[in-house]
Design a protein around this motif. Structure first.
Motif, PDB file in Angstrom:
ATOM      1  N   GLY A   1       0.809  -1.195   0.000  1.00  0.00           N
ATOM      2  CA  GLY A   1       0.000   0.000   0.000  1.00  0.00           C
ATOM      3  C   GLY A   1       0.846   1.250   0.000  1.00  0.00           C
ATOM      4  O   GLY A   1       2.069   1.199  -0.135  1.00  0.00           O
ATOM      5  N   GLU A   2       0.175   2.357   0.189  1.00  0.00           N
ATOM      6  CA  GLU A   2       0.798   3.670   0.068  1.00  0.00           C
ATOM      7  C   GLU A   2       1.794   3.942   1.195  1.00  0.00           C
ATOM      8  O   GLU A   2       1.549   3.607   2.354  1.00  0.00           O
ATOM      9  CB  GLU A   2      -0.278   4.754   0.069  1.00  0.00           C
ATOM     10  N   CYS A   3       2.892   4.572   0.814  1.00  0.00           N
ATOM     11  CA  CYS A   3       3.882   5.024   1.792  1.00  0.00           C
ATOM     12  C   CYS A   3       3.299   6.186   2.585  1.00  0.00           C
ATOM     13  O   CYS A   3       2.598   7.037   2.033  1.00  0.00           O
ATOM     14  CB  CYS A   3       5.156   5.518   1.100  1.00  0.00           C
ATOM     15  N   ASP A   4       3.577   6.221   3.872  1.00  0.00           N
ATOM     16  CA  ASP A   4       3.243   7.382   4.679  1.00  0.00           C
ATOM     17  C   ASP A   4       4.164   8.527   4.276  1.00  0.00           C
ATOM     18  O   ASP A   4       5.247   8.294   3.723  1.00  0.00           O
ATOM     19  CB  ASP A   4       3.426   7.073   6.167  1.00  0.00           C
ATOM     20  N   PRO A   5       3.772   9.779   4.558  1.00  0.00           N
ATOM     21  CA  PRO A   5       4.665  10.903   4.258  1.00  0.00           C
ATOM     22  C   PRO A   5       6.020  10.679   4.944  1.00  0.00           C
ATOM     23  O   PRO A   5       6.086  10.227   6.084  1.00  0.00           O
ATOM     24  CB  PRO A   5       3.945  12.111   4.857  1.00  0.00           C
ATOM     25  N   ASP A   6       7.089  10.963   4.216  1.00  0.00           N
ATOM     26  CA  ASP A   6       8.471  10.820   4.724  1.00  0.00           C
ATOM     27  C   ASP A   6       8.868   9.376   5.033  1.00  0.00           C
ATOM     28  O   ASP A   6       9.888   9.153   5.679  1.00  0.00           O
ATOM     29  CB  ASP A   6       8.701  11.706   5.957  1.00  0.00           C
ATOM     30  N   GLU A   7       8.088   8.384   4.615  1.00  0.00           N
ATOM     31  CA  GLU A   7       8.432   6.983   4.830  1.00  0.00           C
ATOM     32  C   GLU A   7       9.079   6.452   3.558  1.00  0.00           C
ATOM     33  O   GLU A   7       8.584   6.685   2.456  1.00  0.00           O
ATOM     34  CB  GLU A   7       7.155   6.195   5.142  1.00  0.00           C
ATOM     35  N   ASP A   8      10.190   5.725   3.695  1.00  0.00           N
ATOM     36  CA  ASP A   8      10.809   5.169   2.494  1.00  0.00           C
ATOM     37  C   ASP A   8      10.109   3.864   2.113  1.00  0.00           C
ATOM     38  O   ASP A   8       9.293   3.314   2.868  1.00  0.00           O
ATOM     39  CB  ASP A   8      12.326   5.004   2.656  1.00  0.00           C
ATOM     40  N   PHE A   9      10.402   3.387   0.907  1.00  0.00           N
ATOM     41  CA  PHE A   9       9.710   2.204   0.386  1.00  0.00           C
ATOM     42  C   PHE A   9       9.942   0.951   1.241  1.00  0.00           C
ATOM     43  O   PHE A   9       8.977   0.238   1.536  1.00  0.00           O
ATOM     44  CB  PHE A   9      10.103   1.961  -1.076  1.00  0.00           C
ATOM     45  N   PRO A  10      11.189   0.644   1.651  1.00  0.00           N
ATOM     46  CA  PRO A  10      11.374  -0.553   2.486  1.00  0.00           C
ATOM     47  C   PRO A  10      10.608  -0.496   3.805  1.00  0.00           C
ATOM     48  O   PRO A  10      10.022  -1.495   4.229  1.00  0.00           O
ATOM     49  CB  PRO A  10      12.888  -0.595   2.717  1.00  0.00           C
ATOM     50  N   ALA A  11      10.583   0.660   4.456  1.00  0.00           N
ATOM     51  CA  ALA A  11       9.839   0.790   5.717  1.00  0.00           C
ATOM     52  C   ALA A  11       8.340   0.609   5.472  1.00  0.00           C
ATOM     53  O   ALA A  11       7.645  -0.045   6.258  1.00  0.00           O
ATOM     54  CB  ALA A  11      10.125   2.140   6.365  1.00  0.00           C
ATOM     55  N   ALA A  12       7.833   1.183   4.386  1.00  0.00           N
ATOM     56  CA  ALA A  12       6.417   1.028   4.050  1.00  0.00           C
ATOM     57  C   ALA A  12       6.083  -0.431   3.764  1.00  0.00           C
ATOM     58  O   ALA A  12       5.021  -0.925   4.161  1.00  0.00           O
ATOM     59  CB  ALA A  12       6.051   1.906   2.855  1.00  0.00           C
ATOM     60  N   ALA A  13       6.997  -1.129   3.087  1.00  0.00           N
ATOM     61  CA  ALA A  13       6.759  -2.542   2.788  1.00  0.00           C
ATOM     62  C   ALA A  13       6.626  -3.351   4.073  1.00  0.00           C
ATOM     63  O   ALA A  13       5.694  -4.152   4.218  1.00  0.00           O
ATOM     64  CB  ALA A  13       7.891  -3.082   1.917  1.00  0.00           C
ATOM     65  N   SER A  14       7.528  -3.143   5.018  1.00  0.00           N
ATOM     66  CA  SER A  14       7.454  -3.873   6.295  1.00  0.00           C
ATOM     67  C   SER A  14       6.176  -3.543   7.050  1.00  0.00           C
ATOM     68  O   SER A  14       5.515  -4.426   7.591  1.00  0.00           O
ATOM     69  CB  SER A  14       8.667  -3.535   7.166  1.00  0.00           C
ATOM     70  N   ARG A  15       5.823  -2.262   7.103  1.00  0.00           N
ATOM     71  CA  ARG A  15       4.609  -1.840   7.805  1.00  0.00           C
ATOM     72  C   ARG A  15       3.366  -2.431   7.157  1.00  0.00           C
ATOM     73  O   ARG A  15       2.487  -2.982   7.834  1.00  0.00           O
ATOM     74  CB  ARG A  15       4.521  -0.306   7.827  1.00  0.00           C
ATOM     75  N   GLU A  16       3.265  -2.310   5.826  1.00  0.00           N
ATOM     76  CA  GLU A  16       2.087  -2.831   5.119  1.00  0.00           C
ATOM     77  C   GLU A  16       1.971  -4.346   5.267  1.00  0.00           C
ATOM     78  O   GLU A  16       0.869  -4.870   5.431  1.00  0.00           O
ATOM     79  CB  GLU A  16       2.143  -2.446   3.637  1.00  0.00           C
ATOM     80  N   LEU A  17       3.091  -5.042   5.222  1.00  0.00           N
ATOM     81  CA  LEU A  17       3.072  -6.494   5.386  1.00  0.00           C
ATOM     82  C   LEU A  17       2.474  -6.858   6.746  1.00  0.00           C
ATOM     83  O   LEU A  17       1.609  -7.732   6.839  1.00  0.00           O
ATOM     84  CB  LEU A  17       4.485  -7.051   5.249  1.00  0.00           C
ATOM     85  N   PHE A  18       2.902  -6.153   7.787  1.00  0.00           N
ATOM     86  CA  PHE A  18       2.355  -6.423   9.115  1.00  0.00           C
ATOM     87  C   PHE A  18       0.885  -6.044   9.206  1.00  0.00           C
ATOM     88  O   PHE A  18       0.064  -6.819   9.710  1.00  0.00           O
ATOM     89  CB  PHE A  18       3.159  -5.680  10.190  1.00  0.00           C
ATOM     90  N   GLU A  19       0.529  -4.849   8.713  1.00  0.00           N
ATOM     91  CA  GLU A  19      -0.858  -4.391   8.823  1.00  0.00           C
ATOM     92  C   GLU A  19      -1.834  -5.282   8.064  1.00  0.00           C
ATOM     93  O   GLU A  19      -2.940  -5.532   8.525  1.00  0.00           O
ATOM     94  CB  GLU A  19      -0.985  -2.954   8.315  1.00  0.00           C
ATOM     95  N   GLU A  20      -1.417  -5.771   6.900  1.00  0.00           N
ATOM     96  CA  GLU A  20      -2.349  -6.542   6.066  1.00  0.00           C
ATOM     97  C   GLU A  20      -2.361  -8.033   6.361  1.00  0.00           C
ATOM     98  O   GLU A  20      -3.349  -8.699   6.075  1.00  0.00           O
ATOM     99  CB  GLU A  20      -2.063  -6.288   4.587  1.00  0.00           C
ATOM    100  N   THR A  21      -1.256  -8.566   6.925  1.00  0.00           N
ATOM    101  CA  THR A  21      -1.196 -10.013   7.137  1.00  0.00           C
ATOM    102  C   THR A  21      -0.854 -10.419   8.564  1.00  0.00           C
ATOM    103  O   THR A  21      -1.025 -11.577   8.913  1.00  0.00           O
ATOM    104  CB  THR A  21      -0.146 -10.669   6.212  1.00  0.00           C
ATOM    105  N   GLY A  22      -0.321  -9.489   9.363  1.00  0.00           N
ATOM    106  CA  GLY A  22       0.136  -9.825  10.701  1.00  0.00           C
ATOM    107  C   GLY A  22       1.558 -10.366  10.733  1.00  0.00           C
ATOM    108  O   GLY A  22       2.093 -10.639  11.808  1.00  0.00           O
ATOM    109  N   LEU A  23       2.199 -10.511   9.566  1.00  0.00           N
ATOM    110  CA  LEU A  23       3.559 -11.049   9.496  1.00  0.00           C
ATOM    111  C   LEU A  23       4.575  -9.947   9.778  1.00  0.00           C
ATOM    112  O   LEU A  23       4.536  -8.885   9.156  1.00  0.00           O
ATOM    113  CB  LEU A  23       3.822 -11.654   8.112  1.00  0.00           C
ATOM    114  N   THR A  24       5.487 -10.218  10.700  1.00  0.00           N
ATOM    115  CA  THR A  24       6.563  -9.288  11.019  1.00  0.00           C
ATOM    116  C   THR A  24       7.862  -9.826  10.433  1.00  0.00           C
ATOM    117  O   THR A  24       8.192 -11.001  10.622  1.00  0.00           O
ATOM    118  CB  THR A  24       6.725  -9.154  12.554  1.00  0.00           C
TER     119      THR A  24
END
Length: 148
Positions: A40-63
């Motif tokens: 999903g969308e990156c938060d303001p000032d969030e880089d792509f790798p950080a957004a990927a980790s966050r979205e993965l957790f938010e959408e699937t629960g996987l850390t």
């Protein structure tokens, strides 16, 4: 004519130990149901790798410690699920894990409304699926070795 907003998004090619890809089925009221990967969308000032980790957790629960490597980039013009016309700047990250049932407790209200199913797909199933898959070149992305 208004200029489209650039929407930066991180996408995850989430593969399991059987080389299957996890996709999500969205069923909006105003268009045909479709499948796409986690992300999903990156938060303001969030880089792509950080957004990927966050979205993965938010959408699937996987850390995961890191979502990587970045295997592809793409841009496209489309309407978001909220109906906003955007130009996407998408980065794809490959993550391999053991097969699991996603935890949806981190979903937003719109995700709870529109997400109807999670499914692990084989490459053969992806090649012949009866509903739209996004991006349409998903099999090419699975074979990507280096950032594009």
């Amino acid at each position: 004519m208004n200029q489209r907003r650039i929407r930066r998004a991180a996408r995850i090619l989430l593969m399991d130990e059987y080389d299957r890809l996890l996709l999500i089925r969205f069923a909006p009221a105003d268009r045909r149901p479709f499948w796409c990967g986690v992300g999903g969308e990156c938060d303001p000032d969030e880089d792509f790798p950080a957004a990927a980790s966050r979205e993965l957790f938010e959408e699937t629960g996987l850390t995961v410690e890191t979502c990587g490597p970045e295997v592809a980039r793409r841009a496209d013009d489309y309407l978001t699920l909220e109906g906003e016309p955007i130009t996407s700047d998408e980065r794809f990250f490959r993550v391999t894990t053991r097969s699991f049932t996603p935890d949806t407790s981190g979903h937003t209200a719109i995700e709870r409304e529109l997400i109807k199913e999670f499914r692990w797909f084989t490459r053969a199933e992806l090649a012949n699926w009866h509903e739209p898959l996004f991006p349409v070149n998903i099999l090419d992305l699975l074979d990507a070795e280096n950032p594009k």
